[in-house]
Each structure stands twice: as C-alpha cells, then as structure tokens.
Design a protein around this motif. Structure first.
Motif, PDB file in Angstrom:
ATOM      1  N   UNK A 124      -9.760  17.461   8.134  1.00 45.66           N
ATOM      2  CA  UNK A 124     -11.132  17.012   7.918  1.00 45.66           C
ATOM      3  C   UNK A 124     -11.714  17.724   6.694  1.00 45.66           C
ATOM      4  N   UNK A 125     -12.410  16.931   5.868  1.00 50.59           N
ATOM      5  CA  UNK A 125     -12.970  17.463   4.633  1.00 50.59           C
ATOM      6  C   UNK A 125     -12.061  17.299   3.438  1.00 50.59           C
ATOM      7  N   UNK A 126     -10.814  16.903   3.691  1.00 50.05           N
ATOM      8  CA  UNK A 126      -9.846  16.728   2.622  1.00 50.05           C
ATOM      9  C   UNK A 126      -9.947  15.362   1.955  1.00 50.05           C
ATOM     10  N   UNK A 127      -8.999  15.109   1.063  1.00 50.62           N
ATOM     11  CA  UNK A 127      -9.000  13.882   0.277  1.00 50.62           C
ATOM     12  C   UNK A 127      -7.618  13.228   0.284  1.00 50.62           C
ATOM     13  N   UNK A 128      -7.629  11.933   0.132  1.00 51.66           N
ATOM     14  CA  UNK A 128      -6.403  11.148  -0.054  1.00 51.66           C
ATOM     15  C   UNK A 128      -6.713  10.015  -1.013  1.00 51.66           C
ATOM     16  N   UNK A 129      -5.676   9.558  -1.700  1.00 54.24           N
ATOM     17  CA  UNK A 129      -5.831   8.399  -2.580  1.00 54.24           C
ATOM     18  C   UNK A 129      -4.796   7.359  -2.201  1.00 54.24           C
ATOM     19  N   UNK A 130      -5.281   6.187  -1.859  1.00 51.24           N
ATOM     20  CA  UNK A 130      -4.399   5.064  -1.548  1.00 51.24           C
ATOM     21  C   UNK A 130      -4.270   4.170  -2.771  1.00 51.24           C
ATOM     22  N   UNK A 131      -3.100   3.577  -2.900  1.00 53.79           N
ATOM     23  CA  UNK A 131      -2.849   2.597  -3.950  1.00 53.79           C
ATOM     24  C   UNK A 131      -2.373   1.299  -3.320  1.00 53.79           C
ATOM     25  N   UNK A 188       0.836  -1.203   0.000  1.00 55.11           N
ATOM     26  CA  UNK A 188       0.000   0.000   0.000  1.00 55.11           C
ATOM     27  C   UNK A 188       0.867   1.247   0.000  1.00 55.11           C
ATOM     28  N   UNK A 189       0.330   2.313  -0.562  1.00 48.85           N
ATOM     29  CA  UNK A 189       1.010   3.607  -0.538  1.00 48.85           C
ATOM     30  C   UNK A 189      -0.029   4.712  -0.615  1.00 48.85           C
ATOM     31  N   UNK A 190       0.401   5.931  -0.269  1.00 47.07           N
ATOM     32  CA  UNK A 190      -0.486   7.078  -0.409  1.00 47.07           C
ATOM     33  C   UNK A 190      -1.099   7.600   0.867  1.00 47.07           C
ATOM     34  N   UNK A 191      -0.777   6.989   1.987  1.00 45.59           N
ATOM     35  CA  UNK A 191      -1.327   7.488   3.243  1.00 45.59           C
ATOM     36  C   UNK A 191      -0.710   8.813   3.628  1.00 45.59           C
ATOM     37  N   UNK A 192      -1.238   9.409   4.686  1.00 47.31           N
ATOM     38  CA  UNK A 192      -0.689  10.677   5.146  1.00 47.31           C
ATOM     39  C   UNK A 192      -1.617  11.374   6.103  1.00 47.31           C
ATOM     40  N   UNK A 193      -1.296  12.637   6.352  1.00 46.57           N
ATOM     41  CA  UNK A 193      -2.072  13.478   7.266  1.00 46.57           C
ATOM     42  C   UNK A 193      -2.874  14.478   6.438  1.00 46.57           C
ATOM     43  N   UNK A 214      -0.881   4.426   6.884  1.00 48.86           N
ATOM     44  CA  UNK A 214      -1.493   5.239   7.929  1.00 48.86           C
ATOM     45  C   UNK A 214      -2.225   6.424   7.306  1.00 48.86           C
ATOM     46  N   UNK A 215      -3.476   6.583   7.712  1.00 46.11           N
ATOM     47  CA  UNK A 215      -4.271   7.752   7.324  1.00 46.11           C
ATOM     48  C   UNK A 215      -4.690   8.458   8.604  1.00 46.11           C
ATOM     49  N   UNK A 216      -4.322   9.718   8.699  1.00 47.90           N
ATOM     50  CA  UNK A 216      -4.663  10.508   9.874  1.00 47.90           C
ATOM     51  C   UNK A 216      -5.433  11.747   9.431  1.00 47.90           C
ATOM     52  N   UNK A 217      -6.618  11.911   9.999  1.00 44.69           N
ATOM     53  CA  UNK A 217      -7.472  13.043   9.651  1.00 44.69           C
ATOM     54  C   UNK A 217      -7.590  13.935  10.879  1.00 44.69           C
TER      55      UNK A 217
END
Length: 126
Positions: free
Chosen positions: A14-21, A6-11, A121-124
C-alpha cells in the motif's frame, strides 16, 4: 480484430506504484478511445479511466482521480496506466479495451468497449 496485451502487473505494498502497459495490434490504434477497467474477486468489472484518441480528453473514476494517470503513445500502439498511492482496494485484474467511438458518459460504460485483453493482476498488500 484488435488484439490487446496487458503487462506490468504485480504485487506492491500500500502506498506504492505500478505501471501497466497495453500493446495493441491494430494499425488504426490512434483512432480509438482506450480504456482501463478492473475486476476484483466477487465483484463486477468497473471502469477505471479512459483516454481519447488524441489524449486531449481523460475520463476517470472518482476512486482513482489524483492517483492514476492514463497516457498513450500512438506511435507505439500502446496505452499506459500509471498507478500511484495504491490501496488494498485497488487489488483486481486490470483490463484494457478499446472503443471505436464513445462520447461523454458513454466512455465510462464498458458496453462501448471491446477486444478485452487477458488482464494483468494487481495486488496491493496492506
């Protein structure tokens, strides 16, 4: 043995976007149901969303419907998770996994999936 990365996680706020692969090593990737699961601190791993081998069937947890979109590119052996309108409660480690076969409710059940990746890791933040 299928390896998943997996890749693409981050900080994100709230209300934002992320894309995981999630990249898979198997040449037979196109035959598998691919799923995303997540685990928050102190909680059990939970189902997020899954996609059939052809992409024609999508299985989504109620908590992410309308916000998260799963897709796959079988030519690239990769599955994606587009996460929009993120909330602090989406904070977790996100894992992808594959299933040789699942049908209906089975595709919501982690016991039908294997070869878990290392997680992203995804942190919102609120």
């Amino acid at each position: 043995q299928v390896q998943l990365v997996e890749s693409g996680g981050g900080l994100v706020q709230a209300g934002g976007s992320l894309r995981l692969s999630c990249a898979a090593s198997a040449r037979t990737f196109s035959r598998y149901v691919m799923g995303w699961f997540r685990q928050a601190p102190g909680k059990e791993r939970e189902f997020v969303v899954a996609i059939s081998w052809s992409g024609s069937r999508i299985y989504s947890a109620d908590s992410v419907k309308g916000r998260f979109t799963i897709s796959r590119d079988n030519a690239k052996n990769t599955v994606y998770l587009q996460m929009n309108s993120l909330k602090p409660e989406d904070t977790a480690v996100y894992y992808c996994a594959y299933s040789h076969y699942c049908s209906g409710y089975e595709c919501y059940d982690s016991s039908y999936f294997g070869s878990w990746g290392q997680g992203a890791q995804v942190t919102v933040s609120s």
